[in-house]
Design a protein around this motif. Structure first.
Motif, short mmCIF file in Angstrom:
data_model
loop_
_atom_site.label_atom_id
_atom_site.label_comp_id
_atom_site.label_asym_id
_atom_site.label_seq_id
_atom_site.Cartn_x
_atom_site.Cartn_y
_atom_site.Cartn_z
N ILE A 148 22.24 17.27 118.05
CA ILE A 148 21.14 16.48 117.47
C ILE A 148 20.01 17.41 117.04
O ILE A 148 19.45 17.28 115.94
CB ILE A 148 20.65 15.43 118.48
N ARG A 149 19.68 18.37 117.90
CA ARG A 149 18.61 19.31 117.59
C ARG A 149 18.96 20.14 116.35
O ARG A 149 18.10 20.42 115.50
CB ARG A 149 18.36 20.21 118.80
N ALA A 150 20.22 20.53 116.25
CA ALA A 150 20.67 21.30 115.09
C ALA A 150 20.50 20.52 113.80
O ALA A 150 20.01 21.05 112.78
CB ALA A 150 22.13 21.71 115.27
N ALA A 151 20.89 19.24 113.83
CA ALA A 151 20.74 18.40 112.63
C ALA A 151 19.26 18.24 112.28
O ALA A 151 18.88 18.29 111.10
CB ALA A 151 21.39 17.05 112.87
N GLU A 152 18.43 18.05 113.29
CA GLU A 152 17.00 17.89 113.04
C GLU A 152 16.37 19.17 112.50
O GLU A 152 15.35 19.13 111.81
CB GLU A 152 16.30 17.46 114.34
N ASN A 153 17.00 20.31 112.82
CA ASN A 153 16.52 21.60 112.31
C ASN A 153 17.09 21.95 110.94
O ASN A 153 16.89 23.08 110.46
CB ASN A 153 16.86 22.72 113.31
N GLY A 154 17.79 21.01 110.35
CA GLY A 154 18.27 21.22 108.99
C GLY A 154 19.63 21.88 108.88
O GLY A 154 20.06 22.22 107.76
N LYS A 155 20.33 22.08 110.00
CA LYS A 155 21.68 22.64 109.92
C LYS A 155 22.65 21.58 109.38
O LYS A 155 22.44 20.38 109.57
CB LYS A 155 22.18 23.09 111.31
N GLN A 156 23.70 22.05 108.76
CA GLN A 156 24.77 21.14 108.38
C GLN A 156 25.67 20.96 109.61
O GLN A 156 26.34 21.90 110.04
CB GLN A 156 25.58 21.71 107.22
N ILE B 67 26.31 26.79 121.57
CA ILE B 67 25.94 25.64 120.74
C ILE B 67 24.43 25.49 120.67
O ILE B 67 23.86 25.22 119.61
CB ILE B 67 26.61 24.36 121.27
N GLU B 68 23.76 25.67 121.82
CA GLU B 68 22.30 25.53 121.84
C GLU B 68 21.61 26.61 121.00
O GLU B 68 20.63 26.33 120.29
CB GLU B 68 21.80 25.57 123.28
N GLU B 69 22.11 27.83 121.09
CA GLU B 69 21.51 28.91 120.29
C GLU B 69 21.76 28.68 118.81
O GLU B 69 20.88 28.93 117.97
CB GLU B 69 22.08 30.26 120.74
N ALA B 70 22.94 28.17 118.49
CA ALA B 70 23.25 27.87 117.09
C ALA B 70 22.31 26.81 116.53
O ALA B 70 21.97 26.81 115.34
CB ALA B 70 24.70 27.42 116.96
N ALA B 71 21.89 25.88 117.41
CA ALA B 71 21.04 24.78 116.96
C ALA B 71 19.67 25.25 116.52
O ALA B 71 19.02 24.60 115.68
CB ALA B 71 20.90 23.75 118.09
N THR B 72 19.20 26.37 117.06
CA THR B 72 17.83 26.83 116.76
C THR B 72 17.80 28.14 115.98
O THR B 72 16.74 28.52 115.48
CB THR B 72 17.04 27.01 118.07
N ASP B 73 18.93 28.82 115.87
CA ASP B 73 18.98 30.10 115.16
C ASP B 73 18.75 29.88 113.66
O ASP B 73 19.51 29.16 113.01
CB ASP B 73 20.35 30.75 115.39
N PRO B 74 17.72 30.49 113.07
CA PRO B 74 17.45 30.28 111.64
C PRO B 74 18.56 30.79 110.73
O PRO B 74 18.65 30.37 109.57
CB PRO B 74 16.14 31.05 111.42
N ASP B 75 19.41 31.69 111.23
CA ASP B 75 20.49 32.23 110.40
C ASP B 75 21.76 31.37 110.44
O ASP B 75 22.69 31.62 109.67
CB ASP B 75 20.84 33.65 110.86
N VAL B 76 21.80 30.39 111.33
CA VAL B 76 22.97 29.52 111.39
C VAL B 76 22.86 28.46 110.30
O VAL B 76 21.85 27.76 110.19
CB VAL B 76 23.10 28.86 112.78
N LEU B 77 23.91 28.34 109.50
CA LEU B 77 23.93 27.38 108.40
C LEU B 77 24.64 26.09 108.76
O LEU B 77 24.23 25.01 108.32
CB LEU B 77 24.62 28.01 107.18
#
Length: 700
Positions: free
Chosen positions: A385-393, A355-365
């Motif tokens: 929260i970090r994923a949402a802040e990074n623009g992930k859906q 989950i943490e890697e998905a939050a910062t991985d630029p290829d995760v949508l």
């Protein structure tokens, strides 16, 4: 089947708690480990009264005479519970008073009232009370006949200790005062002195120094009690416009709900007992007189006291999975092959890392997840929260109907929503108990799905205490099924037939019944037929009846059930081929794993669901088939280990009680110890291989 073919659910649960208590009664176990199991048995009992006794009390109050599968009405069940649980409470306190307290004292751990302390320690405790505890106390005066006047009745908090005092004025007139001990006050004052450790229960300190609270008066007598209220109050979803708001009202209602139990320290005066009965509105059968300290679950903190390691069981540490190269991206590792993690022998970190890697991985949508219970300080929540802040859906279904975690989940949902996470508050009419995470990643111009399926919660704290299975996979069919599941629970779309998964309440029970019937058919044809399952509870009548029919047909059925078992074992035709064991050990057994022989083409499943009607018909759950042959073998090994255990396993008897499995002359085998050693050896072997193998970096 007649009602005599089943064990009452509540009585079966009490027998499970007896198995927990029996661990505390084992003289060969480490002393603080015994205290830990005593505390667990008390904690279990608290929840049992809040939920199960609470629900039965409510049914009784409506006049219901509906019988359970064992043929007992709510009134009959409550009477049977009172009789059986009173014996269990007696055993708890015989153990506590005659064995554990004296042995703790022998080892320098002294439970004392202030008056029994050395003078200099007593002076310290008195000062501590005056400066740090007294300001937090709120005495509540009570007149025994105040219900006849216009004074609003007092409402005392539940599940906390309350000191009841008779306060005497100078003119010798008496009045009753209740002093609740709120959550901000620690249960024990602990003082170390010259190799001795003194532990003063807070209720004893309050009783000793209560005079400070009543200038010009004195404490004539005192006692301690605790109220348990009905916790079986649920939100009425059909009429709910704002589910979160309705849930907050339910949480408030639980604070003032009907009394289901009053624990009262033995020796209480008649005046105080009458006042307690009046303010709690408790009936005589709801009163439990306790010969010792109340709220034994608080003693868990003493079981983990520092500086007494020789009195504890050796600790086990979660191991790094040998299946994962931690130098690589977790997505690269999952893409290679399916990965099984069996916690806590395997660390939960790969799931968190997923989950943490998905939050910062630029290829995760996108990330989609179901949360039922989380840790107090949750890395999972932080990552989302970090994923949402990074623009992930990011879409999260937070089940705010998870009992006793409702308030925390409401807070978590609000926290996530503020960060931009799309929140869904569960599914109308059902609890969502499935353990699933879906990560959607862009790779080589196309979409790839990565999934985590598990049997336990996304809670890194309990992942160190509960045994659970996790499967990480990038298989296309499992990924497309995950999308179907999320579309159904978040988008109100119909749950069409899935390719691989079997969700409840739509498909799982039907499939289980088909598989059990298939084994029965094979047995009738003279083929080898077998079912092996590991669950927490077995209560569903349809599943039990199907197992009886399969047993009668000659299917060899082995069940490893930690808790409730309403199936009645024995020599009857329908049960003679059924063996039921229960393992109670260092970790809490929580994984659900099912195996069906299927003519040698073994079918293995992991599941979030127990074999209970509530799970199969009233919850969103998942049963996940195991596709990888190596993982099948690993799970079969885990299942087999449960039936080899002759150290921590119990056999469930015909009447629902248990007997410890002892095999004289056979080598000792302890399932959890075996799995811990196996994980440790595999991890060490992988670490050694890394130190002796040179792997060059190559251009990407």
């Amino acid at each position: 089947m007649s009602s005599s073919s089943y064990i009452n659910r509540e009585l079966s649960w009490i027998e499970f708690n007896q198995r927990v208590l029996s661990e505390a009664q084992r003289k060969e176990k480490a002393l603080l480990e015994r205290l830990k199991f005593l505390a667990i048995s008390a904690s279990n009992m608290d929840e049992f009264f809040q939920v199960r006794v609470g629900g039965l009390t409510l049914l009784k109050s409506t006049g219901s005479r509906k019988k359970d599968i064992a043929g007992l009405t709510p009134t009959q069940q409550l009477l049977a519970i009172k009789k059986r649980i009173s014996l269990q409470i007696h055993e708890q306190y015989v153990l506590y008073n005659t064995e554990l307290l004296p042995q703790l004292k022998e080892n320098g751990i002294n439970f004392c009232a202030p008056k029994d302390l050395p003078r200099h320690i007593e002076d310290f405790v008195r000062l501590r009370f005056t400066e740090a505890i007294s300001p937090l106390l709120t005495p509540l005066s009570f007149e025994p006949d105040e219900s006849d006047n216009d004074t609003p009745p007092l409402t005392l908090p539940a599940m906390t200790l309350i000191v009841a005092c008779v306060i005497q004025a100078k003119n010798k007139t008496n009045r009753v005062v209740f002093i609740p001990i709120n959550e901000g006050i620690e249960r024990f004052i602990q003082v170390g002195d010259q190799g001795e450790h003194y532990i003063i229960p807070i209720e004893d300190a309050i009783a000793q120094y209560a005079n400070q609270l009543f200038p010009g008066e004195s404490v004539h007598s005192h006692s301690v009690f605790r109220i348990t209220r009905n916790g079986d109050i649920v939100v009425q979803e059909e009429d709910a416009i704002d589910l979160a708001g309705e849930m907050e009202e339910v949480l408030s209602a639980r604070k003032t709900s009907n009394t289901v139990r009053v624990e009262l320290r033995s020796g209480c005066s008649r005046l105080l007992e009458n006042a307690i009965k009046q303010i709690t509105n408790a009936s005589p059968e709801q009163i439990y007189r306790i010969d010792g300290a109340l709220c034994l679950n608080d003693f868990m903190q003493i079981a983990f006291i520092s500086g007494y390691e020789d009195l504890k069981a050796p600790s086990w540490e979660p191991q790094s999975s040998a299946e994962i190269d931690y130098q690589n991206s977790i997505f690269d590792e999952i893409a290679k092959k399916d990965i099984l993690l069996y916690h806590p022998y395997h660390s939960f970190d790969p799931v968190i890392r997923f989950i943490e890697e998905a939050a910062t991985d630029p290829d995760v949508l996108a990330i989609k997840q179901v949360l039922y219970r989380t840790a107090k300080h949750s890395r999972v929540i932080d990552a989302l929260i970090r994923a949402a802040e990074n623009g992930k859906q990011v879409t999260v279904l937070v089940e705010i109907k998870a009992r006793f975690d409702e308030a925390r989940n409401l807070h978590r949902a609000e926290e996530l929503q503020r960060a931009g996470v799309q929140i869904v508050y569960g599914v109308k009419g059902l609890k969502t108990h499935a353990k699933i995470t879906l990560v959607i990643r862009k790779e080589a111009g196309s979409i790839k799905r990565y999934c985590h399926y598990g049997t336990g919660n996304y809670n890194e704290s309990t992942a160190r205490l509960y045994t659970d299975a996790s499967i990480l996979t990038a298989r296309n069919d499992f990924g497309s099924d995950a999308s179907l599941i999320f579309n159904a629970v978040t988008g109100r779309s119909k749950l069409l037939t899935t390719k691989r998964l079997f969700p409840a309440p739509t498909h799982m029970k039907k499939r289980l019944l088909e598989l059990i019937a298939s084994e029965a058919s094979r047995a009738k044809s003279g083929e080898k037929a077998a079912i092996t399952a590991k669950v927490n509870s077995l209560q569903d009548k349809d599943i039990i009846d199907a197992l009886y029919k399969a047993s009668k047909a000659g299917v060899n059925i082995r069940l490893n059930i930690r808790g409730i078992c309403c199936l009645k074992t024995g020599t009857r035709k329908e049960a003679k081929n059924i063996e039921v064991v229960s393992v109670i050990d260092y970790y809490l057994e929580h994984a659900r794993v099912f195996q069906f022989h299927q003519g040698g083409d073994e079918l293995l499943f992991i599941s979030s669901a127990d074999w209970m009607t509530r799970n199969l018909e009233k919850r969103v759950e998942l049963m996940i088939p195991v596709a990888d042959e190596d993982i099948k073998l690993q799970l079969i090994d885990i299942l087999e280990a449960g039936f080899k255990d002759n150290q921590q396993a119990h056999r469930i008897l015909t009447d629902g009680s248990s007997e410890r499995i002892i095999e004289e002359g056979k080598p000792s085998f302890r399932m959890q110890e075996y799995l811990q050693k196996k994980a440790t050896q595999a991890s060490k072997a992988k670490a050694y291989l890394r130190t002796t193998t040179f792997e060059p970096h190559t251009p990407k």
